[in-house]
Motif scaffolding. Structure first.
Motif, PDB file in Angstrom:
ATOM      1  N   GLY A 181       0.011  -7.367  -6.737  1.00 28.82           N
ATOM      2  CA  GLY A 181      -1.140  -6.639  -7.270  1.00 28.82           C
ATOM      3  C   GLY A 181      -0.783  -5.856  -8.519  1.00 28.82           C
ATOM      4  N   MET A 182       0.388  -5.187  -8.492  1.00 28.48           N
ATOM      5  CA  MET A 182       0.834  -4.436  -9.666  1.00 28.48           C
ATOM      6  C   MET A 182       1.072  -5.369 -10.853  1.00 28.48           C
ATOM      7  SD  MET A 182       1.810  -1.787 -11.365  1.00 28.48           S
ATOM      8  CE  MET A 182       2.105  -0.389 -10.290  1.00 28.48           C
ATOM      9  N   LEU A 184      -0.350  -8.277 -11.472  1.00 32.99           N
ATOM     10  CA  LEU A 184      -1.635  -8.767 -11.975  1.00 32.99           C
ATOM     11  C   LEU A 184      -2.372  -7.687 -12.760  1.00 32.99           C
ATOM     12  CD1 LEU A 184      -2.890 -10.842  -8.897  1.00 32.99           C
ATOM     13  CD2 LEU A 184      -1.945 -11.698 -11.061  1.00 32.99           C
ATOM     14  N   ILE A 185      -2.323  -6.447 -12.279  1.00 33.78           N
ATOM     15  CA  ILE A 185      -2.967  -5.335 -13.000  1.00 33.78           C
ATOM     16  C   ILE A 185      -2.323  -5.158 -14.373  1.00 33.78           C
ATOM     17  CG2 ILE A 185      -3.301  -2.838 -13.036  1.00 33.78           C
ATOM     18  CD1 ILE A 185      -3.612  -2.952  -9.991  1.00 33.78           C
ATOM     19  N   CYS A 186      -0.981  -5.161 -14.392  1.00 26.65           N
ATOM     20  CA  CYS A 186      -0.275  -5.000 -15.668  1.00 26.65           C
ATOM     21  C   CYS A 186      -0.577  -6.162 -16.616  1.00 26.65           C
ATOM     22  CB  CYS A 186       1.226  -4.896 -15.427  1.00 26.65           C
ATOM     23  SG  CYS A 186       1.754  -3.364 -14.639  1.00 26.65           S
ATOM     24  N   GLY A 188      -3.300  -7.893 -16.693  1.00 24.06           N
ATOM     25  CA  GLY A 188      -4.661  -7.676 -17.181  1.00 24.06           C
ATOM     26  C   GLY A 188      -4.715  -6.634 -18.280  1.00 24.06           C
ATOM     27  N   ILE A 189      -3.927  -5.561 -18.125  1.00 21.25           N
ATOM     28  CA  ILE A 189      -3.894  -4.513 -19.150  1.00 21.25           C
ATOM     29  C   ILE A 189      -3.316  -5.051 -20.453  1.00 21.25           C
ATOM     30  CG2 ILE A 189      -2.811  -2.311 -19.770  1.00 21.25           C
ATOM     31  CD1 ILE A 189      -2.972  -1.549 -16.807  1.00 21.25           C
ATOM     32  N   SER A 195      -8.014   0.248 -18.947  1.00 22.39           N
ATOM     33  CA  SER A 195      -7.361   1.425 -18.362  1.00 22.39           C
ATOM     34  C   SER A 195      -6.846   2.348 -19.461  1.00 22.39           C
ATOM     35  CB  SER A 195      -6.215   1.046 -17.419  1.00 22.39           C
ATOM     36  OG  SER A 195      -4.998   0.932 -18.104  1.00 22.39           O
ATOM     37  N   PHE A 293       0.958   3.859 -12.202  1.00 25.04           N
ATOM     38  CA  PHE A 293      -0.432   4.058 -11.774  1.00 25.04           C
ATOM     39  C   PHE A 293      -1.031   5.294 -12.445  1.00 25.04           C
ATOM     40  CE2 PHE A 293       0.149   1.335  -7.853  1.00 25.04           C
ATOM     41  CZ  PHE A 293      -0.885   0.468  -8.167  1.00 25.04           C
ATOM     42  N   MET A 296      -1.898   4.647 -15.993  1.00 24.23           N
ATOM     43  CA  MET A 296      -3.087   3.804 -16.085  1.00 24.23           C
ATOM     44  C   MET A 296      -4.362   4.560 -15.748  1.00 24.23           C
ATOM     45  SD  MET A 296      -1.615   0.444 -14.104  1.00 24.23           S
ATOM     46  CE  MET A 296       0.012  -0.210 -14.431  1.00 24.23           C
ATOM     47  N   LEU A 298      -5.143   5.482 -12.654  1.00 21.51           N
ATOM     48  CA  LEU A 298      -5.579   5.064 -11.323  1.00 21.51           C
ATOM     49  C   LEU A 298      -5.106   6.113 -10.321  1.00 21.51           C
ATOM     50  CD1 LEU A 298      -4.714   1.268 -11.586  1.00 21.51           C
ATOM     51  CD2 LEU A 298      -6.913   2.382 -11.998  1.00 21.51           C
ATOM     52  N   GLY A 301      -3.345   5.437  -6.959  1.00 20.67           N
ATOM     53  CA  GLY A 301      -2.068   4.743  -6.992  1.00 20.67           C
ATOM     54  C   GLY A 301      -0.986   5.403  -6.160  1.00 20.67           C
TER      55      GLY A 301
END
Length: 478
Positions: A181-182, A184-186, A188-189, A195, A293, A296, A298, A301
């Protein structure tokens, strides 16, 4: 001493094998492919990544990625060496059994008791940590959480090996999901720029903020010790050999996934995090996941990472409960431990060994709460060097086994390690270098202080064993 069988080899030598090697271990093969795969994955992911990487980043910067990659190659060599031995003879005693056969009875004695101590001490520290993580959400006494966790995991391990495997499967699933998950988030950023970190995120952070080696190559080398510590317990999959449903198929597959596990969960995760957040914003004692987190924006996090680290700690406790009972029983089956440790429950789990280990874990937790001083710190630090001892034994045994199998004295393993003896010797040299660096680093050298004392205790104990039971001292002598 258990019933034994003498094997005659082509060179005229003999190997005495006990019930543990003739399929008389009494365990149930309740671990399936799905569980073994996740045990293998989970063994490579622990609090060393979720919490300890912050110190490594502050010390080495982006070059910590290279340290994990190099160490990952060595870990793969160790696991392939273990795999070659496992396919030669898959037994629950694993490296303790191999040490007894290929080095000598004293080596098996030392390895079994040292690996048992490693997991007892690790269990103490992890259940203590898990109790502390609970206070993030609820104001409950830490001793109560530690007691509940220990009792629940102890009970699960006594019910059946299948329940242990199921718990470990879901513990590992949480860790794997969090890291993916981390990543994929990174990703995406970096590609979409969303973010609070979107405007500054860039892979150029890996070399622009002081270079790839901001504090020099020397500091990067010094982080190898903490990097190797993060991989401790990866060898646990070898202990499951005697209880795997299809070890000849499942274990090689699990071991061969080591490179991509390290590439994704360590190298990949760090590349992504350090691309989104400059390495200069990470500090020792703070999880790089939490820091990322926060950068970002979040807010949830920190709570997510706390839950994941709690899961990692419980996973380690669960593994400790499992492995300690098996190691004590293997020692007892070979006449190198009290015979009462051979007892199994109706479900095929080691009753007395697991009970004694769980009791010691609880005593250790109480001591840690009452006197959290330097003495306990020394004992905890010893867990690291005792864990690495298992790796050394695996490599030495593989070198000895490969020599004998190449001569035709022993059958060739169906899962031969790439590079053979040369690869194992290279890994031994690397581990030796890490131990030397531990001695140089004032913060890490305490790991070496307790080793001579433990060696003395084992030496005296073995001398007493030989006096009382000469047959056990000669067991498996080649």
């Amino acid at each position: 001493m258990t019933s034994a069988q003498v094997d005659q080899h082509r060179d005229g030598s003999e190997t005495v094998r006990g019930a543990a090697e003739d399929g008389g271990e009494g365990y149930q093969r309740g671990l399936g492919s799905r569980q073994i795969q996740m045990i293998a994955i989970g063994g490579a992911i622990g609090t060393g990544l979720f919490l300890g990487a912050g110190k490594g980043i502050s010390k080495a910067g982006p070059s910590l990625i290279l340290a994990y990659a190099v160490a990952g190659v060595v870990i793969f060599l160790i696991m392939r060496a273990l795999g070659e031995l496992l396919m030669y003879r898959p037994v629950s005693g694993s490296f303790s059994e191999y040490a007894r056969e290929f080095i000598g009875p004293f080596a098996g004695f030392v390895t079994g008791w040292t690996y048992w101590l490693f997991w007892v001490v690790t269990g103490i520290t992890e259940v203590t940590a898990a109790a502390a993580y609970m206070t993030y959400w609820w104001n409950i006494p830490q001793w109560l959480s530690a007691l509940v966790f220990t009792v629940v995991l102890y009970s699960a391990n006594l019910i059946s090996v299948k329940l242990f495997g199921e718990l470990e499967f879901w513990f590992s699933m949480v860790k794997v999901t969090a890291i993916i998950g981390m990543i994929l988030i990174c990703a995406g950023i970096l590609t979409l720029g969303f973010s609070d970190a979107g405007d500054t995120a860039s892979v150029s952070h890996l070399w622009n903020d002081g270079g790839f080696f901001p504090h020099g190559v020397g500091n990067t080398l010094m982080t190898l010790q903490m990097v190797m510590f993060a991989f401790l317990a990866v060898e646990l999959v070898g202990v499951t050999a005697g209880e795997s449903k299809d070890p000849e198929t499942v274990l090689p597959k699990a071991i061969n996934t080591v490179p991509w596990r390290i590439a994704v969960f360590y190298v990949g995760a760090l590349i992504m995090i350090l691309s989104v957040v400059p390495w200069t914003q990470f500090h020792p004692g703070v999880s790089p996941f939490v820091a990322a987190f926060e950068k970002m924006g979040l807010a949830a996090g920190a709570g997510i990472v706390n839950f994941v680290v709690l899961t990692a700690a419980l996973s380690s406790c669960n593994s400790g409960m499992y492995s300690t009972g098996r190691m004590l029983r293997d020692l007892a089956l070979n006449g190198q431990g009290p015979r009462l440790f051979t007892r199994l429950t109706a479900g095929g789990t080691p009753l007395v060994g697991t009970t004694v280990s769980a009791a010691l874990m609880m005593v250790g937790v109480w001591i840690n709460y009452q006197w959290p001083g330097k003495a306990f710190d020394y004992v905890v630090s010893f867990a690291t060097i005792s864990g690495m001892w298992a790796w050394i034994v695996i490599l030495v045994c593989q070198i000895r086994y490969r020599t004998l199998s190449d001569r035709g004295v022993l059958p060739r393993s169906a899962f031969r390690a790439p590079g053979g003896r040369f690869a194992s010797w290279s890994a031994l040299v690397f581990i030796g270098m890490v131990i030397v660096m531990m001695g140089i680093d004032k913060d890490a050298r305490i790991s070496l202080y307790c080793a001579p004392l433990w060696a003395l205790i084992l030496g005296v104990s073995y001398w007493v064993l030989k006096r009382r039971n000469p047959e056990a001292a000669a067991f498996s002598r080649r």
